[in-house]
Design a protein around this motif. Structure first.
Motif, PDB file in Angstrom:
ATOM      1  N   ILE A  62     -14.271  -4.827  -1.972  1.00 25.75           N
ATOM      2  CA  ILE A  62     -13.094  -4.079  -1.531  1.00 25.75           C
ATOM      3  C   ILE A  62     -12.083  -4.997  -0.844  1.00 25.75           C
ATOM      4  O   ILE A  62     -12.331  -6.195  -0.669  1.00 25.75           O
ATOM      5  CB  ILE A  62     -13.501  -2.922  -0.591  1.00 25.75           C
ATOM      6  CG1 ILE A  62     -14.174  -3.461   0.679  1.00 25.75           C
ATOM      7  CG2 ILE A  62     -14.432  -1.957  -1.308  1.00 25.75           C
ATOM      8  CD1 ILE A  62     -14.467  -2.388   1.706  1.00 25.75           C
ATOM      9  N   PHE A  63     -10.951  -4.422  -0.439  1.00 25.15           N
ATOM     10  CA  PHE A  63      -9.887  -5.206   0.189  1.00 25.15           C
ATOM     11  C   PHE A  63     -10.377  -5.921   1.439  1.00 25.15           C
ATOM     12  O   PHE A  63     -10.043  -7.082   1.680  1.00 25.15           O
ATOM     13  CB  PHE A  63      -8.707  -4.285   0.540  1.00 25.15           C
ATOM     14  CG  PHE A  63      -7.646  -4.977   1.358  1.00 25.15           C
ATOM     15  CD1 PHE A  63      -6.790  -5.896   0.779  1.00 25.15           C
ATOM     16  CD2 PHE A  63      -7.531  -4.720   2.728  1.00 25.15           C
ATOM     17  CE1 PHE A  63      -5.824  -6.550   1.538  1.00 25.15           C
ATOM     18  CE2 PHE A  63      -6.573  -5.365   3.490  1.00 25.15           C
ATOM     19  CZ  PHE A  63      -5.715  -6.280   2.892  1.00 25.15           C
TER      20      PHE A  63
ATOM     21  N   ARG B 164       0.844  -1.192   0.000  1.00 29.56           N
ATOM     22  CA  ARG B 164       0.000   0.000   0.000  1.00 29.56           C
ATOM     23  C   ARG B 164       0.878   1.240   0.000  1.00 29.56           C
ATOM     24  O   ARG B 164       1.698   1.445   0.913  1.00 29.56           O
ATOM     25  CB  ARG B 164      -0.912   0.013   1.228  1.00 29.56           C
ATOM     26  CG  ARG B 164      -1.834   1.223   1.280  1.00 29.56           C
ATOM     27  CD  ARG B 164      -2.663   1.250   2.545  1.00 29.56           C
ATOM     28  NE  ARG B 164      -3.539   2.423   2.598  1.00 29.56           N
ATOM     29  CZ  ARG B 164      -4.280   2.762   3.660  1.00 29.56           C
ATOM     30  NH1 ARG B 164      -4.251   1.999   4.753  1.00 29.56           N
ATOM     31  NH2 ARG B 164      -5.025   3.844   3.624  1.00 29.56           N
TER      32      ARG B 164
ATOM     33  N   PHE C 261      -2.428  -3.452  -3.197  1.00 28.68           N
ATOM     34  CA  PHE C 261      -2.069  -4.460  -4.184  1.00 28.68           C
ATOM     35  C   PHE C 261      -1.772  -5.770  -3.454  1.00 28.68           C
ATOM     36  O   PHE C 261      -1.009  -5.804  -2.481  1.00 28.68           O
ATOM     37  CB  PHE C 261      -0.843  -4.016  -4.989  1.00 28.68           C
ATOM     38  CG  PHE C 261      -1.097  -2.792  -5.826  1.00 28.68           C
ATOM     39  CD1 PHE C 261      -1.594  -2.914  -7.111  1.00 28.68           C
ATOM     40  CD2 PHE C 261      -0.851  -1.521  -5.323  1.00 28.68           C
ATOM     41  CE1 PHE C 261      -1.838  -1.786  -7.886  1.00 28.68           C
ATOM     42  CE2 PHE C 261      -1.093  -0.394  -6.089  1.00 28.68           C
ATOM     43  CZ  PHE C 261      -1.584  -0.525  -7.378  1.00 28.68           C
TER      44      PHE C 261
ATOM     45  N   SER D 158      -2.471   6.331  -0.355  1.00 29.39           N
ATOM     46  CA  SER D 158      -3.321   5.641  -1.329  1.00 29.39           C
ATOM     47  C   SER D 158      -4.492   4.951  -0.636  1.00 29.39           C
ATOM     48  O   SER D 158      -4.404   4.544   0.527  1.00 29.39           O
ATOM     49  CB  SER D 158      -2.500   4.594  -2.101  1.00 29.39           C
ATOM     50  OG  SER D 158      -3.338   3.778  -2.886  1.00 29.39           O
ATOM     51  N   GLN D 159      -5.578   4.798  -1.361  1.00 35.04           N
ATOM     52  CA  GLN D 159      -6.757   4.084  -0.868  1.00 35.04           C
ATOM     53  C   GLN D 159      -6.955   2.769  -1.624  1.00 35.04           C
ATOM     54  O   GLN D 159      -8.070   2.275  -1.748  1.00 35.04           O
ATOM     55  CB  GLN D 159      -8.003   4.962  -1.001  1.00 35.04           C
ATOM     56  CG  GLN D 159      -7.994   6.183  -0.099  1.00 35.04           C
ATOM     57  CD  GLN D 159      -7.865   5.800   1.372  1.00 35.04           C
ATOM     58  OE1 GLN D 159      -8.640   5.018   1.887  1.00 35.04           O
ATOM     59  NE2 GLN D 159      -6.865   6.369   2.027  1.00 35.04           N
ATOM     60  N   ASP D 160      -5.833   2.222  -2.095  1.00 37.20           N
ATOM     61  CA  ASP D 160      -5.850   0.920  -2.761  1.00 37.20           C
ATOM     62  C   ASP D 160      -4.734   0.058  -2.187  1.00 37.20           C
ATOM     63  O   ASP D 160      -3.688   0.569  -1.752  1.00 37.20           O
ATOM     64  CB  ASP D 160      -5.652   1.062  -4.271  1.00 37.20           C
ATOM     65  CG  ASP D 160      -6.789   1.825  -4.927  1.00 37.20           C
ATOM     66  OD1 ASP D 160      -7.873   1.237  -5.092  1.00 37.20           O
ATOM     67  OD2 ASP D 160      -6.591   3.013  -5.255  1.00 37.20           O
TER      68      ASP D 160
ATOM     69  N   SER E 143      -5.582  -5.693  -7.433  1.00 36.15           N
ATOM     70  CA  SER E 143      -5.703  -4.414  -6.740  1.00 36.15           C
ATOM     71  C   SER E 143      -7.109  -4.285  -6.177  1.00 36.15           C
ATOM     72  O   SER E 143      -8.091  -4.563  -6.871  1.00 36.15           O
ATOM     73  CB  SER E 143      -5.422  -3.262  -7.702  1.00 36.15           C
ATOM     74  OG  SER E 143      -5.671  -2.014  -7.077  1.00 36.15           O
ATOM     75  N   PHE E 144      -7.203  -3.871  -4.899  1.00 33.55           N
ATOM     76  CA  PHE E 144      -8.498  -3.713  -4.240  1.00 33.55           C
ATOM     77  C   PHE E 144      -8.584  -2.324  -3.613  1.00 33.55           C
ATOM     78  O   PHE E 144      -7.630  -1.851  -2.986  1.00 33.55           O
ATOM     79  CB  PHE E 144      -8.698  -4.764  -3.142  1.00 33.55           C
ATOM     80  CG  PHE E 144      -8.682  -6.178  -3.645  1.00 33.55           C
ATOM     81  CD1 PHE E 144      -9.809  -6.735  -4.227  1.00 33.55           C
ATOM     82  CD2 PHE E 144      -7.536  -6.951  -3.536  1.00 33.55           C
ATOM     83  CE1 PHE E 144      -9.801  -8.036  -4.679  1.00 33.55           C
ATOM     84  CE2 PHE E 144      -7.505  -8.250  -3.989  1.00 33.55           C
ATOM     85  CZ  PHE E 144      -8.647  -8.803  -4.565  1.00 33.55           C
ATOM     86  N   SER E 145      -9.729  -1.711  -3.770  1.00 31.69           N
ATOM     87  CA  SER E 145      -9.977  -0.420  -3.125  1.00 31.69           C
ATOM     88  C   SER E 145     -10.264  -0.626  -1.644  1.00 31.69           C
ATOM     89  O   SER E 145     -10.741  -1.682  -1.226  1.00 31.69           O
ATOM     90  CB  SER E 145     -11.157   0.285  -3.801  1.00 31.69           C
ATOM     91  OG  SER E 145     -11.503   1.464  -3.094  1.00 31.69           O
ATOM     92  N   LEU E 146      -9.979   0.421  -0.855  1.00 36.78           N
ATOM     93  CA  LEU E 146     -10.304   0.380   0.572  1.00 36.78           C
ATOM     94  C   LEU E 146     -11.664   0.995   0.844  1.00 36.78           C
ATOM     95  O   LEU E 146     -12.230   0.788   1.920  1.00 36.78           O
ATOM     96  CB  LEU E 146      -9.239   1.135   1.381  1.00 36.78           C
ATOM     97  CG  LEU E 146      -7.856   0.493   1.414  1.00 36.78           C
ATOM     98  CD1 LEU E 146      -6.873   1.412   2.127  1.00 36.78           C
ATOM     99  CD2 LEU E 146      -7.892  -0.857   2.095  1.00 36.78           C
TER     100      LEU E 146
ATOM    101  N   ALA F   1     -16.543   0.116  -6.995  1.00 35.22           N
ATOM    102  CA  ALA F   1     -15.821  -0.815  -6.109  1.00 35.22           C
ATOM    103  C   ALA F   1     -16.791  -1.512  -5.151  1.00 35.22           C
ATOM    104  O   ALA F   1     -16.765  -1.285  -3.948  1.00 35.22           O
ATOM    105  CB  ALA F   1     -14.746  -0.059  -5.324  1.00 35.22           C
TER     106      ALA F   1
END
Length: 646
Positions: free
Chosen positions: A121-122, A91, A99, A95-97, A108-111, A118
């Protein structure tokens, strides 16, 4: 359930870097002076798992971590094991993503959740790997998804939260995030007390109840607005009789017309006009019945339109002020979902109410919004229906006027023919036949209308019976799930109280009795006052107990991971702190004493020099020191300078 193990913590930027030694399963200790990087180590772990760290945010003016904020191309990387499967999480700062690398594949996931961009999410990914379902909660107008960061509040004993609060401070800064409902839900999810099966069956029972109520309402509305004289068998028999009578009368009338003689050639014209008159009279009668029915239906629709407008106003007020209500019916208790004997027109509490209005107040806010949307769409449909009725009435009325005019015209023609023609037959008898045929055909129209209504009523009754049986089945299934749910929760809380009481009695708290109340908060020695330093063991043993239970019970969803950041708070002295920390081994021993095969777990403890038991020296994997200038963030060497030196 699943296990989470941190294998390595890495930070990398253009200016600074850090790479931890490989962490072990079991207990890992990081020691260091204040300001050397102990808490930063914990921050890296939380940040890499999707948490929000205020010092890493450029928008936080009070506690910026300047070395990290001012660094560039910097990121946190965690090498982890989930159920012994290796993953790498990366991370970037700000960032709000996140890997996720597994083998050679990178995702890749968004938070941050967004229904369109999205929806997954993560947190969903991580909870799925740990075997923890994504739970949803409705609190008033708020729809809450539980993220891993919410559950992390009972996985991370941090130094920034006051020990008396037990739970780590929430990421979101609002009263809902730290409400008792949210905290209880976190506890229930981690300890396996939130049964997905139970809540699924609860939703099914609610849906079945709603479907039954709707079917009942449709049936009652239909029977109230449609009066049918006689049963289907009687009407069918009468229909056969009427059809036979009409056929017989038409035959007699036609025979009478055949034997009628006249002095000129107008007999055929007379018969034709009479036939057209009968047809026109029948059509006029049918149109009048249709107009009457349409006007009746239109008046009902208008009443429904006004009722819906009032209902929409009520629902809008309810949504504005509503917090949380469970669905129930007047026949069903809203708490145990069992049938209650209640007089018609009276609430469960005994108060009199309007039976037509009660269900406007029994849904949660999201359901109210769905109902409001449905009602608003219904208003449009009803308005269209009113317009359709009006147009149909207008068309039928205009047609009826034309029919009546044609009847008058043909009647005049008939009179002229009768005056100019000389019949040997009896025209009066023919008229009588025509009148009887028209009356019987009118009756036939009404019989067919009643038979269609009977068929519709039977369909509605069948649907209501099916919905009732489905609700009974769903309710019985819910009762069975509720019994299992309550038994599991009682057993889980019983184990918690036993372990917590044992650990706290041996801690510096020296409690006599300790258990958790209905809000899952500790209640110790009848609430007797203790010094502030006693809050440390009170909170620490709470976390140790959950870890111990996760090692002991298969139903626990806690990932057997615990991060403890500098627990020396509230003025506790070193001896008492060491006494409490040693109970970590006691908690692990309790959790594994009856287990044939040991389970993976990990505890990461950051603390100061001299603030841990001597027995824990074997667990130290990393040391930071201000005196030796061994900080967690180390400057990167400028490669261009190295080349010039060479």
């Amino acid at each position: 359930m699943g296990s989470l193990i941190i294998k390595q913590v890495i930070y990398s930027g253009d200016a600074y870097y850090y790479a931890s030694p490989e962490l072990n399963k079991g207990i890992n200790i990081i020691v260091g002076d204040n300001g050397s990087g102990k808490s930063t180590f914990s921050y890296f772990i939380e940040y890499g798992l999707g948490g929000k760290i205020k010092p890493f945010s450029k928008n936080d003016d009070n506690s910026k971590y300047s070395l990290i904020i001012n660094d560039t191309n910097n990121y946190v990387q965690l090498n982890i094991l989930i159920n012994d499967v290796a993953y790498s999480l990366k991370r970037f700062i700000g960032s709000q993503d996140i890997f996720v690398k597994h083998n050679q594949e990178v995702d890749s996931f968004s938070l941050e959740r967004d229904k369109k961009s999205a929806p997954f999410i993560f947190s969903d990914w991580l909870l799925g790997k740990l075997g923890i379902p994504v739970f949803e909660l409705h609190i008033g107008a708020t729809h809450w998804y539980f993220n891993f960061s919410d559950l992390f509040r009972l996985l991370n004993y941090d130094q920034n939260t006051e020990p008396r609060k037990i739970y780590k401070e929430p990421v979101a800064e609002n009263f809902v995030a730290d409400s008792i409902v949210i905290r209880k839900s976190i506890f229930e999810i981690l300890l396996g007390m939130s049964s997905a099966d139970y809540f699924k069956k609860l939703d099914a029972a609610r849906a079945a109840l709603k479907a039954k109520d709707i079917a009942k309402s449709l049936l009652e509305s239909f029977t109230e607005n449609h009066v049918i004289s006689g049963g289907a068998d009687r009407l069918s028999d009468r229909k056969d009789v009427v059809q036979k009578e009409i056929l017989a009368l038409e035959i007699q009338r036609n025979e009478l017309l055949k034997i009628s003689t006249h002095s000129n050639d107008k007999t055929g014209e007379l018969a034709e006009i009479q036939s057209k008159l009968v047809g026109l009279e029948l059509k006029a009668s049918q149109d009048r019945i249709k107009i009457t029915n349409l006007i009746n239906e239109q008046s009902k629709i208008v009443i429904l339109h006004e009722s819906l407008i009032q209902e929409i106003n009520q629902i809008e007020k309810i949504i504005f002020t509503h917090e949380k209500l469970d669905l129930f019916a007047m026949e069903i208790c809203p708490f145990c979902m069992t049938e209650k004997t209640v007089d018609k027109g009276f609430c469960i509490c005994g108060s009199k109410f309007n039976d037509d209005d009660y269900e406007k107040f029994v849904y949660n806010t999201n359901e109210y919004k769905d109902i409001l949307s449905h009602r608003q769409k219904s208003i449009k449909a009803i308005t269209l229906a009113v317009q359709t009725y009006q147009e149909e009435v207008k068309v039928l009325t205009e047609g009826l006027l034309e029919t009546d005019q044609s009847i008058e015209e043909y009647t005049e023609k008939l009179k002229k023919i009768i005056l100019t023609a000389q019949f040997a037959g009896n025209s009066t008898r023919i008229d009588e036949f025509n009148d009887r045929i028209i009356r019987l055909k009118d009756e036939l129209v009404q019989i067919n209308f009643d038979l269609r209504n009977i068929d519709q009523e039977q369909k509605l009754q069948t649907d209501f019976n099916l919905k009732t049986r489905a609700f009974v089945l769903a309710q019985n299934s819910l009762k069975s799930a509720k019994i299992a749910y309550d038994e599991n929760n009682a057993n889980t809380i019983g184990v918690f109280n036993k372990v917590y009481s044992t650990l706290l009695a041996e801690s510096s708290y020296k409690s006599v009795t300790a258990y958790i109340d209905d809000d899952y908060m500790p209640y110790i020695d009848n609430g007797e006052y203790k010094a502030n330093s006693s809050e440390v063991p009170k909170r620490l043993m709470y976390y140790f107990t959950i870890l111990s239970m996760a090692l002991q019970l298969e139903s626990i969803k806690h990932p057997r991971f615990l991060l403890i950041d500098t627990p020396e708070a509230s003025g506790i002295d070193t001896d008492h702190l060491n006494q409490n920390l040693l109970l970590l081994e006691k908690a692990i021993e309790i959790g594994t004493e009856d287990i044939e095969k040991s389970k993976d777990y990990q505890v990461i403890l950051t603390t100061g020099y001299g603030k841990l038991p001597e027995e824990f020296g074997k667990y130290i994997i990393e040391r930071f020191s201000k005196k030796e200038k061994n900080f967690i963030l180390k400057p990167k060497i400028d490669q261009s300078l190295i080349l010039k030196t060479e």
